[in-house]
Design a protein around this motif. Structure first.
Motif, PDB file in Angstrom:
ATOM      1  N   GLY A  64      17.884  22.122  14.067  1.00 60.32           N
ATOM      2  CA  GLY A  64      17.259  20.852  14.414  1.00 60.32           C
ATOM      3  C   GLY A  64      16.098  20.519  13.510  1.00 60.32           C
ATOM      4  N   SER A  65      14.985  20.141  14.099  1.00 65.42           N
ATOM      5  CA  SER A  65      13.889  19.567  13.323  1.00 65.42           C
ATOM      6  C   SER A  65      13.158  20.618  12.505  1.00 65.42           C
ATOM      7  CB  SER A  65      12.916  18.847  14.255  1.00 65.42           C
ATOM      8  OG  SER A  65      11.839  19.681  14.592  1.00 65.42           O
ATOM      9  N   SER A  66      12.282  20.139  11.609  1.00 69.03           N
ATOM     10  CA  SER A  66      11.553  21.055  10.732  1.00 69.03           C
ATOM     11  C   SER A  66      10.230  21.483  11.350  1.00 69.03           C
ATOM     12  CB  SER A  66      11.290  20.369   9.394  1.00 69.03           C
ATOM     13  OG  SER A  66      10.383  19.292   9.576  1.00 69.03           O
ATOM     14  N   ARG A  67      10.007  21.110  12.629  1.00 70.11           N
ATOM     15  CA  ARG A  67       8.694  21.342  13.235  1.00 70.11           C
ATOM     16  C   ARG A  67       8.287  22.817  13.205  1.00 70.11           C
ATOM     17  NH1 ARG A  67      11.049  19.290  19.001  1.00 70.11           N
ATOM     18  NH2 ARG A  67      11.486  17.563  17.622  1.00 70.11           N
ATOM     19  N   GLU A  68       7.143  23.065  12.548  1.00 77.72           N
ATOM     20  CA  GLU A  68       6.604  24.407  12.459  1.00 77.72           C
ATOM     21  C   GLU A  68       6.020  24.826  13.803  1.00 77.72           C
ATOM     22  OE1 GLU A  68       5.394  25.353   8.204  1.00 77.72           O
ATOM     23  OE2 GLU A  68       3.556  25.101   9.320  1.00 77.72           O
ATOM     24  N   ARG A  89      18.279  27.269   8.539  1.00 78.01           N
ATOM     25  CA  ARG A  89      17.505  27.608   7.339  1.00 78.01           C
ATOM     26  C   ARG A  89      16.052  27.146   7.331  1.00 78.01           C
ATOM     27  NH1 ARG A  89      16.872  23.100   4.623  1.00 78.01           N
ATOM     28  NH2 ARG A  89      15.447  24.107   3.175  1.00 78.01           N
ATOM     29  N   ILE A  90      15.758  25.962   7.867  1.00 80.98           N
ATOM     30  CA  ILE A  90      14.357  25.517   7.838  1.00 80.98           C
ATOM     31  C   ILE A  90      13.531  26.437   8.735  1.00 80.98           C
ATOM     32  CG2 ILE A  90      12.735  23.633   8.300  1.00 80.98           C
ATOM     33  CD1 ILE A  90      14.979  21.648   7.804  1.00 80.98           C
ATOM     34  N   ARG A  93      12.644  29.788   7.011  1.00 75.97           N
ATOM     35  CA  ARG A  93      11.482  29.700   6.115  1.00 75.97           C
ATOM     36  C   ARG A  93      10.194  29.604   6.938  1.00 75.97           C
ATOM     37  NH1 ARG A  93      12.910  27.023   0.582  1.00 75.97           N
ATOM     38  NH2 ARG A  93      10.678  27.121   0.219  1.00 75.97           N
ATOM     39  N   ASN A  94      10.215  28.720   7.927  1.00 78.53           N
ATOM     40  CA  ASN A  94       9.016  28.482   8.728  1.00 78.53           C
ATOM     41  C   ASN A  94       8.534  29.755   9.421  1.00 78.53           C
ATOM     42  OD1 ASN A  94       9.099  25.827   8.066  1.00 78.53           O
ATOM     43  ND2 ASN A  94       9.826  25.104  10.040  1.00 78.53           N
TER      44      ASN A  94
ATOM     45  N   GLY B 121      10.253  17.435   2.122  1.00 85.72           N
ATOM     46  CA  GLY B 121       9.530  16.735   3.164  1.00 85.72           C
ATOM     47  C   GLY B 121       9.420  17.569   4.421  1.00 85.72           C
ATOM     48  N   ALA B 122       8.287  17.402   5.111  1.00 81.51           N
ATOM     49  CA  ALA B 122       8.121  18.096   6.382  1.00 81.51           C
ATOM     50  C   ALA B 122       8.795  17.269   7.471  1.00 81.51           C
ATOM     51  CB  ALA B 122       6.641  18.298   6.682  1.00 81.51           C
ATOM     52  N   ASP B 123      10.101  17.139   7.321  1.00 80.43           N
ATOM     53  CA  ASP B 123      10.935  16.459   8.300  1.00 80.43           C
ATOM     54  C   ASP B 123      12.365  16.813   7.947  1.00 80.43           C
ATOM     55  OD1 ASP B 123      10.843  13.969  10.412  1.00 80.43           O
ATOM     56  OD2 ASP B 123      12.706  14.058   9.274  1.00 80.43           O
ATOM     57  N   SER B 124      13.121  17.220   8.953  1.00 78.73           N
ATOM     58  CA  SER B 124      14.458  17.742   8.656  1.00 78.73           C
ATOM     59  C   SER B 124      15.402  16.693   8.072  1.00 78.73           C
ATOM     60  CB  SER B 124      15.068  18.352   9.912  1.00 78.73           C
ATOM     61  OG  SER B 124      15.149  17.388  10.937  1.00 78.73           O
ATOM     62  N   THR B 137      15.270  17.953   0.713  1.00 78.72           N
ATOM     63  CA  THR B 137      15.472  18.845   1.858  1.00 78.72           C
ATOM     64  C   THR B 137      14.212  18.964   2.710  1.00 78.72           C
ATOM     65  OG1 THR B 137      16.433  20.978   2.486  1.00 78.72           O
ATOM     66  CG2 THR B 137      14.885  21.001   0.649  1.00 78.72           C
ATOM     67  N   GLY B 138      14.435  19.219   3.993  1.00 77.50           N
ATOM     68  CA  GLY B 138      13.339  19.358   4.932  1.00 77.50           C
ATOM     69  C   GLY B 138      12.790  20.776   4.940  1.00 77.50           C
ATOM     70  N   MET B 139      11.494  20.882   5.167  1.00 78.49           N
ATOM     71  CA  MET B 139      10.839  22.188   5.264  1.00 78.49           C
ATOM     72  C   MET B 139       9.758  22.094   6.318  1.00 78.49           C
ATOM     73  SD  MET B 139      10.275  23.251   1.310  1.00 78.49           S
ATOM     74  CE  MET B 139      11.686  23.550   0.268  1.00 78.49           C
ATOM     75  N   GLY B 140       9.165  23.217   6.629  1.00 78.74           N
ATOM     76  CA  GLY B 140       8.065  23.221   7.577  1.00 78.74           C
ATOM     77  C   GLY B 140       6.763  22.803   6.910  1.00 78.74           C
ATOM     78  N   LYS B 224      21.508  22.346   3.739  1.00 78.69           N
ATOM     79  CA  LYS B 224      20.215  22.215   3.078  1.00 78.69           C
ATOM     80  C   LYS B 224      20.095  20.816   2.493  1.00 78.69           C
ATOM     81  CE  LYS B 224      18.482  25.679   0.630  1.00 78.69           C
ATOM     82  NZ  LYS B 224      18.255  26.697  -0.398  1.00 78.69           N
TER      83      LYS B 224
END
Lengths: 165, 420
Positions: A64-68, A89-90, A93-94, B121-124, B137-140, B224
């Motif tokens: 889902g979302s990239s929320r850390e 995957r996100i 990393r987080n 971006g910090a958004d998936s 690609t999204g990251m934290g 990704k």
């Protein structure tokens, strides 16, 4: 790192809205987020968790979302290690970036039972289930991620780099 | 060696020799972005790193779009943190208020992303820009703080799942139906850690906005990135957005794909994803008669002008069912203005819709359309996880704008062709 605690099992495809619903994303404080950990899965879930307990999950954990805020909520709930069949995957990393240790064990996660007492040596990659006597070995942390962990997470790693430049 | 699109972009930008998937490379980034939820954490990490200045004040974009217009005091405090940071750093691209829109619709429109670029971006849903041929690609937030400070990040070169789509599309079938079909077939972890690369005659004919709709949901299959070649249509879109000097981009003919999938979309009808995962995809006919309480048309997936035109074509001269709330959120101020000029907003309002400001709002259960327990929504958004749009006891179905508009009128899920 060595951790001893009880296993809390969750299923496959546990998404970040389950780990920490968006309505709680109005803070970046780990303890506050931790008090709502898994609120999207089961309200009040976190009340059954003690410091150093371990989350044991199925496939694609953290999708889902990239929320850390998701790994932060888990850390804030007192859980230092997650053991899962696989990770999104996100989230993967987080987790490392925030200092949450993520162990990937594939199908062996099924051998760890809800509420079992686990003893984990993250450096050796060994999980011992003290309740059943089972042992599960896990993939070592990849080399590049170890560099980040050795610097105490990505913030520490970046701080080193910024001093050099 | 011949390269896939993902390998080609990473090789060109990193300057490294790419020998295939699994290789870890450090790579400079073209643009770094974050929003009102993720930027505050990124700023906290940025400061903890000891960073004093962003790597390039023209290449860090901060868009306050999730809980804006600020829904409560806590979200207003978060936006304040972002605003002050943007001011301190002298950022060129800070958006809040009247110039803000849903980030992944806004940045392409402003010409801030284009083919061959590397965007983090910090958004998936940052993967949306793959529709323009960007490795995005999204990251934290902490990964993003690192990129904001140092202008680079690291990647593991992904293996690629190539999807070729052929056939003549039926009426009311579009990009959303195609990406839902792909996710339905491969599952929410079907492309985990991988690049999805789309091609084939249907994709060649597809307008750029449709490609962005498809790339947007690559993450819903765990991917990704979701990549499209950059062709004449892409270059025309980028010129229109004010960009200069973009070049075409295509994978090498002999590129090595880990997996291939052929989708013959001829004869396929509209698709709907059922609760509570985007992979629970079924033909719309199977769900006909399912009562709904709310319809949302908008988001980074389907809030662009072409989406609103499709919805308006079905709503023109019709009324939304009395038991349904239809909420239309044009994704950017540009889309809003265009929809106004074309008379689409009048069509929506005449039909009985609420027309709201550009915001992510209800998509993530933030505000402007939260569901009560037992309520069911049909939305053109991208996720239908349990509780995503409100109560844990609510349900979200995902579909394209045609099915959404038709169902709002019918009061239940319906194939647009069957609308009276």
């Amino acid at each position: 790192m060595k951790v001893k605690g009880r296993a809390h099992k969750v299923g496959d495809n546990i998404d970040t809205d389950a780990i920490i619903p968006a309505r709680y994303l109005v803070t970046t404080d780990a303890r506050e987020l931790g008090s709502k950990c898994m609120e999207g899965l089961e309200p009040g879930w976190v009340r059954g968790v003690s410091q150093n307990d371990v989350l044991v999950a199925g496939e694609n954990f953290g999708c889902g979302s990239s929320r850390e805020h998701a790994p932060l909520a888990i850390l804030g709930a007192g859980i230092p290690v997650v053991v899962a069949k696989s990770y999104a995957r996100i989230f993967y990393r987080n987790g490392f970036n925030m200092g949450l240790v993520l162990l990937e064990v594939g199908e062996a996660a099924d051998r760890l039972g809800q509420g079992d007492e686990l003893e984990i040596d993250t450096d050796k990659g060994l999980i011992r289930d003290l309740t059943t006597g089972e042992s599960v070995e896990c993939r070592p942390v990849p080399g590049f991620m170890r560099e980040i962990l050795d610097a105490g997470g990505l913030v520490g790693y970046a701080a080193k780099r910024l001093v050099q430049t | 060696m011949p390269h896939t699109l993902a390998e080609k972009i990473i090789a060109a930008r990193s300057g490294e020799r790419i020998d295939g998937p699994g290789q870890i490379v450090r790579c400079p980034v073209s643009l770094v972005l974050a929003n009102d939820i993720t930027a505050p954490l990124a700023i906290k990490s940025f400061r903890a790193m000891g960073a004093k200045q962003v790597f390039d004040r023209d290449r860090v974009a901060l868009v306050c779009d999730h809980f804006t217009p600020n829904k409560d005091i806590a979200s207003a405090e978060q936006v304040k943190v972002v605003r002050e940071f943007a001011r301190d750093m002298g950022l060129t691209h800070y958006y809040e208020g009247g110039d803000a829109g849903v980030e992944h619709a806004l940045l392409p429109e402003l010409g801030l992303v284009g083919p061959g670029e590397v965007v983090v971006g910090a958004d998936s849903h940052t993967c949306t820009y793959g529709g323009l041929g960007a490795f995005a690609t999204g990251m934290g937030s902490t990964d993003i703080a690192f990129a904001m400070a140092l202008g680079e990040t690291w990647f593991k070169v992904p293996a690629t799942l190539r999807v070729d789509i052929s056939g003549r599309l039926e009426p009311f079938v579009g990009a959303k139906d195609l990406i839902l079909e792909v996710i339905g077939r491969i599952g929410v972890a079907g492309a985990l850690y991988k690049a999805l690369e789309f091609g084939g005659p249907v994709v060649d004919r597809m307008p750029v906005e449709g490609r962005m709709t498809m790339a947007n949901m690559a993450i819903e299959a765990g991917a990704k990135v979701g990549l499209f070649a950059a062709d004449d249509k892409t270059l025309a879109y980028c010129r229109e957005a004010g960009r200069l000097g973009d070049m075409p981009l295509a994978p090498d003919p002999a590129a090595v794909y880990e997996q291939r999938m052929e989708l013959d979309a001829g004869g396929m009808g509209p698709r709907v994803a059922c609760p509570h995962l985007p992979e629970n995809v079924r033909p719309v006919e199977d769900l006909a008669g399912t009562k709904i309480d709310q319809v949302v048309i908008g988001s980074c997936t389907n809030g662009r002008i072409s989406d609103l035109r499709q919805a308006a074509a079905l709503l023109k001269g019709r009324k939304v069912d009395k038991d349904v709330r239809l909420i239309v959120l044009p994704a950017t101020p540009g889309v809003w203005r265009q929809a106004l000029a074309e008379g689409l907003l009048a069509v929506f309002m005449d039909a009985g819709a609420v027309v709201g400001p550009p915001t992510c709002g209800p998509c993530l259960g933030g505000h402007m359309g939260i569901l009560a327990g037992g309520e069911r929504a049909l939305a053109t958004t991208n996720r239908n996880f349990k509780g995503r749009m409100g109560s844990l006891e609510s349900e979200v179905y995902l579909a394209g704008p045609a099915v959404a508009a038709a169902s709002a009128v019918a009061g239940e899920i319906i194939h647009p062709a069957n609308l009276a």
